[in-house]
Structures are given as structure tokens and as C-alpha cells.
Scaffold this active site. Structure first.
Site, PDB file in Angstrom:
ATOM      1  N   TYR A 209     -11.441  -0.886   0.333  1.00  0.00           N
ATOM      2  CA  TYR A 209     -11.347  -0.394   1.711  1.00  0.00           C
ATOM      3  C   TYR A 209      -9.972   0.211   1.975  1.00  0.00           C
ATOM      4  CZ  TYR A 209      -8.353  -3.966   3.895  1.00  0.00           C
ATOM      5  OH  TYR A 209      -7.292  -4.755   4.274  1.00  0.00           O
ATOM      6  N   ARG A 210      -9.053   0.123   0.997  1.00  0.00           N
ATOM      7  CA  ARG A 210      -7.657   0.490   1.227  1.00  0.00           C
ATOM      8  C   ARG A 210      -6.969   0.407  -0.126  1.00  0.00           C
ATOM      9  NH1 ARG A 210      -4.544  -3.454   5.422  1.00  0.00           N
ATOM     10  NH2 ARG A 210      -2.829  -2.117   6.094  1.00  0.00           N
TER      11      ARG A 210
ATOM     12  N   TYR B 190       0.826  -1.207   0.000  1.00  0.00           N
ATOM     13  CA  TYR B 190       0.000   0.000   0.000  1.00  0.00           C
ATOM     14  C   TYR B 190       0.867   1.267   0.000  1.00  0.00           C
ATOM     15  CZ  TYR B 190      -3.810  -3.252   1.053  1.00  0.00           C
ATOM     16  OH  TYR B 190      -4.719  -4.273   0.995  1.00  0.00           O
TER      17      TYR B 190
END
Lengths: 526, 526
Positions: free
Chosen positions: B466-467, B91
């Protein structure tokens, strides 16, 4: 009730505002006669209802009408106090915090928009009451249970937004909110969580968002008007087992808490466990005068007599286990063994299976009722109650400390002591019900003094209230004093950014917009 | 890595800012050489790490130092990117969203401040890793279990703030946060929940506040620097039972979800149930070339051969039951009966009792591990991975639709398909792991194109992530389009109110302060 204008609004401007509101909702839905205002008074007000008077009420029927009203409120600088059904008894009912605020009554928006049986949720509007939803579930034969507060004539959304508590596995109602829609103070419309994406299927199942989730910002808040929300519901269990113990002595609450908390944390007990004291049972059996006819608090010796006469423990602890029958049996065994270490008497047991009837007053089965409201009749006259509601860690040390402190202060004010603890896992809410006759000036003055003392002493000991009556919102807010009230500064900065004209619920929970900030602490109790 | 200045900051002003930061943290803790900057690059970057370069890093040791840094950052208009331990692999790791942002490395703040065994929580600083907390619990012989993500070398707080997921009953990590302290973008210090009252005992046990609770506002957020937080921990169970099924076919995921979800909602299964596909097992057994040595995705016929050779199902479903032995037994019976309706083969069973050793790689027992990181070696070279992570309602209709959609898009890009679903109750997170060799330009370009396609097609179908990785934060934020991006407007208004100079994590999750708002969408993937 005669008209109290909103502060900073002239009579002429107010009339123009009402006329503009009427063009939005229709003439019948702007309510501004003396009788109308009476209907929006706090019927449990500790003293005169003129202390928190509404100037008028508007009852919109749609999100679009709310948006239009909010834009007009900005134009006319008319403050609005949204209420869902206005049944927040003991905390102010449907009256506004700031005198002259216009109540925005959302009671007409009472549609159940969605019911998902498989995923266990519904989507409702703020006017949907617990009874409405219950009847809908019954009609649809939906295998879902609700979680309801003690007195369940209010709004499902309103109660959750106000951090209401129930007595099932879904008892922390604010955490059942999943995905809501809100009109912001400038009339903009937003959706929280996955609902921030148009048409997203996960809106009411995923409790976070991409980026910060704003759902909890709209609870106990004056930052938006919630127009719909997803509410999680419990799947109907196959069976339940109820274990009930009468707990003999006042100080026994210590071991009760230390027994229940580990069972809650380890997942043996799923529900919020309600432990009321004897007076919670007695208020249902009659009025105070039936048990004690002299002024002042019922003395301890008489309390002991009453417990014997009515075959009551000082407390009653009741645990309900939900689910598969064999699992419940195994859990009941664990719970009983834990209680048996402190109390030789076995619990009474009630077993229920799918298909059998449930008691109509069974709060742990999520059936709405208003039976406990009867406590307002306790003292006679125009009876009412207020709840003093601090939150404590769920361990004997904190619970006993809180019990002893409240008892001492309440006794010093010569008022009947009616405590309950609800164990919700790591914390317990301690509700101290204070009953009074609204027309008894002396009684009311005493209750107000008592309430101030409870807030002050409890804060000094390191505990805060989770909720309070309009008149004490500033006082309780004041006790949240970390770093010279840093949370208040944050609240105020966000408030001013989203609501520059301060039109939405000024003073709610002690948060004032800059335009009315000099009113903080005013209009509260002497 | 050579210096990239923050936008709008001159070289001279930047040097003055660094000197000022040094006076706060000491010379050794401002890191601004080329080698230092390399250490703050995204080591899994899909392409060049120069795409998201830090200009420097500062490592404060205390809340007071953070407050001083934040005040200086406002003075020098120097943007800061707080990271807890910077291990957010897939991420963006510890790299900032906006080129030239200074990383605020909180790794030195690694104290475990409190551990409450009875009430099941700890209070930690952001630098505390899962391994640190695990070792602390072991050392203290504290009967508490953690919940950890798949790769657990990161920060306990950082993971919770980023909406990380684990595989125990406490698997929704953001909801384990109870009461946090944050430095606001102007250097003010606040505490959420009951912590807003100085010395309140219920700070880490009551998950709401008086008024709105701001805890969730600080998750996936650029509105504050979290300096400590209460984290709920699971009481160590007396016993556990693990049931494992190999699920033969890809489409079987439908009935698996429809079997697990009702068991989750009714409380039979407490944990988040992880259902990985076969590739999750194969990445631990070797590299791609050991199983398939031609370019492009492994073809379905070869997948079938591999499943047979390695005795794998297409999916593996594992359920762990925690608690009292008899309760677990009764629950296991319910779970087995539910699975047996679809799959004749019984599960393998593992039973564990308090006192027995646990496997060191047991994620469902909350034991931290970094074993699954091995997937980055799958393609060889300087391997890395990114996760495409949409949230879907936990029912077969949505899960199968999501599976088929991702599979089709990923196949069209000729990339190996590695999906998993984690059932968390009403929703499931679908992680699609995409592995690549960072030095293979063609592969990286293809993965980026694929990632864009996944986001677009998934949003069109009504689902959101969600991310996501730094490079796609604007893209994903863009898909949250209800009422012409109303949530973004709210994010921006609050951002500008609390952070007028835009110094805190500009662009995080697609939220830009007004001063850099023209950069939204820039620096993202082509």
C-alpha cells in the site's frame, strides 16, 4: 418516438454505426425502432419525453462487447449513454442527457460473480438489481444484509455510482464500492485499487490503491463504463431494536438533528437515520384528492387536521440498532435518554432476533421494495416526481435554515411540501419530493420554475445538490463556482484527455467534452 | 551535499529559476547550499543519501506563493517535490524521487484554520503536525480525539495523503479527508467535494461531490499540491475499556484475525486493531546486542528464551472500546467470549472515564508519540528502518500465508523478523520492519536484495504493497500489472493532461510524466 440523430452524425453514418454495433451484439440487441426509443424515454419527464430522446439502444452481454462498441463509437463519433438498469426515476430514468445519444443498456450483464460471506462483500455486474441480489442472498442463505434506496428496483452498482443513499449502517452507497472494473472511453480496460494488480486477493477489501485510487472518479461520471464492482455488505446482525417516535411539530426537526448527530458520530447509532415528514406517510394512504380537493398546496390548517385524523407527527424519526442483543439494549437506553430530553412520549419499540421473520417492507433491514413509488400517484393523472436534493451539515442551524428556505419557495409556488432529512453522520441529505401530473402543462411549467428557484436560492445560501435530474445538470454544475468553476475546468481537462471524441455520456452532471461543449446549458429547462 | 541539477535544466537556468523563486518567497526561503541539501536528504536511506538528492528547497508561506512557484516551475521546467513536514521515515523522509528535484517544503503553512466541535472536524494546512493539532485541541479543551500513526511527528495531511494508518475508529486516515484544496500543476486552484461551490457549508462534512469527487486523486499522487484539507475527528468518548492479550504462538495470528474480523465487521470493535509481534516490545527495551550478540537473525530457540525471560507472547493483541460505559461493558463481554474460545487466559483490563488522565503514549487514544522510532536503534550504528507493507484480506488463510512467505524470505536473508498486522475491517496491513545500520555496506546491500525479493514473491502470490520507499516505487508500481499495466496508462494520461511539463513530483509512486518517462526504473535499487 421518432429518430433524433446524435449531433454531428449524418443519417447515413448513423445507419452504418448501427450496423457495425449489430455485428458486435447481434441483430436483436440493437434497438432502434420508434417503440424501442419510447422504452428508453424518461417516464417521469417533467414535460415531454422528447426533450431527452435516445436515438437507439445497444444491449451488450460482455465486457468484450462493450470494448468493441466503445471503439466503434469512437470510429463513428456516436455518443453513448451507459445505464445499468435505467431505473433512476426522478433523475431522468434511462434517458440520455444529450438528445440523440445512444443508450448503452447494461441490463443483460446481470451476473453475481462472487460472494464472500466471511469478508462481507459481493462482486456484481451493473445489471444486477437490488431484488436480484436479495434473492441470491436468500437462496444462498448468506448471513449478509444489503443497503437499499427507498425505491429499490434499480441497479446495485448504478445506485452506488449515482451517490445513492440507504438507511442502514452501509447507507452511503458510493463508499461501499470497493474495487471496480471500467472500460475507458478509448476501449481500454482497467481495474481500480488493488485490482490494478492481476489476481490480487485484496481487490474488494482494501478501498485505496498504490498511488491515487480512481474508484470515485467513476461515480456520477462520464469517464468510464463500470463493468463490475465489489460491494460491501453488512453481516447479518444477531438482533435489532427499532425505536420510533412521532415528532409533533415542524420546527422539532432542529432538536431531532441535534440529538441524532452526536449519537451517530459517537457510534451509538450506526445507520443513516431517515426522518420523513407526514406527507411521506399520507402518499401511501391515498391520492391527494382524498385529502384535499382544491387546487394549490394543502393549507397549514388542513395539514394540522390531517395529522390529527391520521394520528401522525409532522415528522417520524426511526432508529434501528443492529448487533448483539445486550449491546443493542445498552445503546437503546442511551438513545431513549437523549430523545427524552425533548419529547416525553416514549418510542414504540420493535425487537427482532435472528431466525424471526422480517417485514417485507423494511428498508432499515436492507430489504428492497418499491412501495414509496406510490407517491407518484399523489396528484393523479400520469403522475411523476422529481427530487430536489441539497446536502447540509447535520446541525439544527443548517437543517432549519434549509427547511425554512425550501418551504418558503415551495409555498410561493403553491406546491405540496414533502421534505425528508437523512442524517448520515456529519451531513444530512434533504430530499424535497415534488409530485406532478406529466400531462398538466401548467403544473409541469410551475414545477420547472420552482426547481430553478430552489437551485438558485439554495446555492445563494451556500448549499449544493448531491444529485439532480438531466434537465438541471448544467444548472447545478453552474452553482459549483469556486474560483470561476475550477472543478469544472478539471473535469473538462480529464474528460478531454480520456475521451477526445467525447463519446461517453456527454453532459452527464454538466461535464461536456470539448466537441459538444457549446451545448452546455442547452436542452435544459426554460 | 553537492548540487545535483534537475535533469534537462542547465546550471544557468537553474540559478535563474532560484532567483525567480526568491522573488516570490523572499531570499531566506530558498535553500540551496550544501548544508541545506543535507537537511532534505533521506536520513533513513538504505545506503547513500546521494541516491535521492534534492537540488534545493523552497518554503512558501501561502497558497498564492505556491501558485506563483508552480507557474515559475513550468516556465523554468524545474521539477518540484512537495512535502508537508518531510517526516515520512522509512519511505524516503523528505527526499525527492528524481535526483535534482526541488523540494517544496510546506512546513511553514501550519495554520489550523477551523475547528468544528459539534460536527467533529478541523481544517488544517499541510504543515500542521500531529503534535500541533493535539496541543491545539488540548488548549481549546475541544472534546475531540485524533487518530495518529505509530510515529506521529509528521503532518496530519501528509500522513492521510500517503494512506497512513492509525489505531482508533478513524484509523484509515485517507478516509478522514473530507474536502480539500489543491494547487494543480498549472497553478490553478481547485477545491474538491462541496468546496467546489464558493462558500458551501458542507465542504468538510459531505465526502462526495456533484459529479466525480477528486479527493482521492490527490492521495499518493503527483497531480496537485494540497494546501488545506478537512480532517474528521472522533468525538471524545465518555469512557473506554482496553483489553490486552498476550498471544503465545506465532501461528495463533490465524485465529486472532478470524476472531477480530467478524467483531470489526459487525461493529462491536470500531478501532483498527494493531497486533505487533514480540520484537515490537523488545526494541523498546534495548538494542539487539543486549539480547543476541552474534551476526545474523536471532535464532528461534533464542526467541523462545527471550519471550520467557521478558514475559511476552509472540504477539500482543489489544482492543480498545470507545463510548458509553454500559455499551462498552456489553461489547467487552462479546469480545472476551470470542477470544476465550481460543485462549483460556483472560485479558488484562484497563478502564478509563472522562476526566481521568490518559497515558501519554497511548496510540489507541490518538495521542501522538514517537516512541516506536526507537526501533531504529536496534542494530546500532547509524540505525534506520524500512517497512515492507503488503495489504491482505483479513482472514487466517491470507494472513498466515503472508506471514509464512515473509518469514521464509526474511529468514533466508538472515535478518530479524519483526511483523505486525493491523486489522482494519475487511483487510489487514502487514508491516514488516527491516532495521539496518546505514554505514554497514553489507547489511544495506542485503536489505535491498531482501526488499526486492519480498516485493516479487508477494506479488507472485497475489498481494501488493500500500506504500513504499522512493527506491522501490517503480518496482511496486510494476507489480500492478492488470491488463498490461492499465492503471499506469490511466495515471500517465491524467498526469500528462494536467501536468504537460511534468513539474510535479516526477516518479511519485512510479507515475512519470512523459518528459521524464524514460527515467522510470532508474535510480532505484540494484
Amino acid at each position: 418516438m421518432k429518430l433524433t440523430l446524435p449531433p454531428l452524425v449524418s443519417a447515413a453514418s448513423f445507419q452504418r454505426a448501427l450496423a457495425a454495433f449489430e455485428r458486435v451484439v447481434g441483430k436483436g440487441w440493437v434497438l432502434a425502432t420508434d417503440e424501442d426509443r419510447d422504452a428508453y424515454a424518461d417516464i417521469y419527464a417533467p414535460g415531454s419525453e422528447n426533450e431527452w430522446p435516445a436515438s437507439a439502444a445497444i444491449a451488450p452481454a460482455s465486457v468484450e462487447e462493450i470494448q468493441a462498441i466503445v471503439r466503434l463509437a469512437n470510429e463513428y463519433k456516436t455518443p453513448l449513454w451507459p445505464t445499468s438498469r435505467g431505473k433512476n426515476l426522478g433523475y431522468g430514468a434511462n434517458a440520455p442527457r444529450m438528445p440523440g445519444t445512444v443508450v448503452l443498456d447494461l441490463g443483460r450483464m446481470n451476473r453475481i460473480l462472487e460472494l464472500d460471506v466471511g469478508l462481507g462483500y459481493c462482486v456484481v455486474e451493473p445489471g444486477v438489481g437490488f431484488f436480484d441480489l436479495y434473492e441470491h442472498l436468500q437462496r444462498e442463505k448468506a448471513p449478509l444484509w444489503m443497503s437499499v434506496p427507498g425505491n429499490a428496483w434499480g441497479s446495485v452498482i448504478g445506485n452506488a455510482l449515482d451517490h445513492g443513499i440507504g438507511y442502514t449502517p452501509y447507507g452511503l452507497h458510493a463508499r461501499n464500492l470497493c474495487g471496480l472494473e471500467a472500460v475507458l472511453p478509448d476501449g481500454d480496460l482497467m481495474r481500480t485499487g488493488m485490482g490494478a494488480m492481476h489476481g490480487n486477493h485484496s481487490w474488494h477489501v482494501f478501498p485505496l490503491s498504490f498511488g491515487p485510487d480512481w474508484t470515485q472518479m467513476f461515480t456520477q461520471s462520464n469517464l468510464g463504463i463500470v463493468t463490475k464492482a465489489g460491494i460491501w455488505l453488512q453481516p447479518e446482525p444477531e438482533a435489532t431494536t427499532v425505536l420510533t417516535w412521532d415528532i409533533p411539530n415542524e420546527e422539532d426537526i432542529g432538536w431531532v438533528i441535534d440529538t441524532v448527530t452526536p449519537l451517530k458520530l459517537s457510534g451509538v447509532i450506526d445507520q443513516n437515520v431517515f426522518v420523513p415528514s407526514w406527507l411521506g406517510k399520507l402518499v401511501l394512504k391515498g391520492q391527494r384528492k382524498d385529502f384535499w380537493d382544491r387546487p394549490g398546496a394543502i393549507p397549514p390548517s388542513r395539514v394540522q387536521e390531517l395529522l390529527k385524523q391520521h394520528n401522525l407527527g409532522y415528522w417520524q424519526a426511526q432508529v434501528r440498532l443492529y448487533g448483539n442483543e445486550a449491546v443493542n439494549r445498552a445503546k437503546a437506553d442511551v438513545v431513549q435518554k437523549a430523545f427524552a430530553r425533548h419529547l416525553p412520549t416514549p418510542p414504540t419499540q420493535e425487537h427482532w432476533k435472528l431466525g424471526e421473520p422480517l417485514s417485507q417492507f423494511d428498508i432499515t433491514a436492507g430489504i428492497p421494495s418499491a412501495v414509496p413509488l406510490q407517491m407518484s400517484d399523489w396528484v393523479g393523472g400520469r403522475g411523476a416526481h422529481m427530487g430536489f436534493s441539497p446536502v447540509v451539515p447535520a446541525s439544527s442551524k443548517h437543517v432549519l435554515g434549509q427547511l425554512q428556505r425550501s418551504r418558503k419557495i415551495i409555498a410561493a409556488h403553491d406546491v405540496d411540501f414533502y421534505a425528508s432529512f437523512t442524517v448520515s453522520g456529519r451531513f444530512a441529505t434533504n430530499i424535497n419530493m415534488l409530485m406532478y401530473d406529466r400531462d398538466n402543462t401548467e403544473q409541469v411549467a410551475n414545477i420547472r420554475k420552482l426547481f430553478n428557484a430552489l437551485i438558485d436560492e439554495t446555492a445563494k445560501a451556500g448549499y449544493g445538490e448531491y444529485r439532480t435530474h438531466l434537465g438541471w445538470m448544467d444548472g447545478v454544475n453552474n452553482t459549483f463556482n469556486f474560483n470561476s468553476h475550477a472543478q469544472r475546468r478539471l473535469n473538462e481537462r480529464v474528460k478531454d484527455a480520456l475521451d477526445p471524441n467525447g463519446i461517453l455520456a456527454p453532459g452527464k452532471q454538466g461535464v461536456w467534452p470539448s466537441v459538444y461543449r457549446d451545448r452546455a446549458g442547452k436542452g435544459g429547462p426554460a
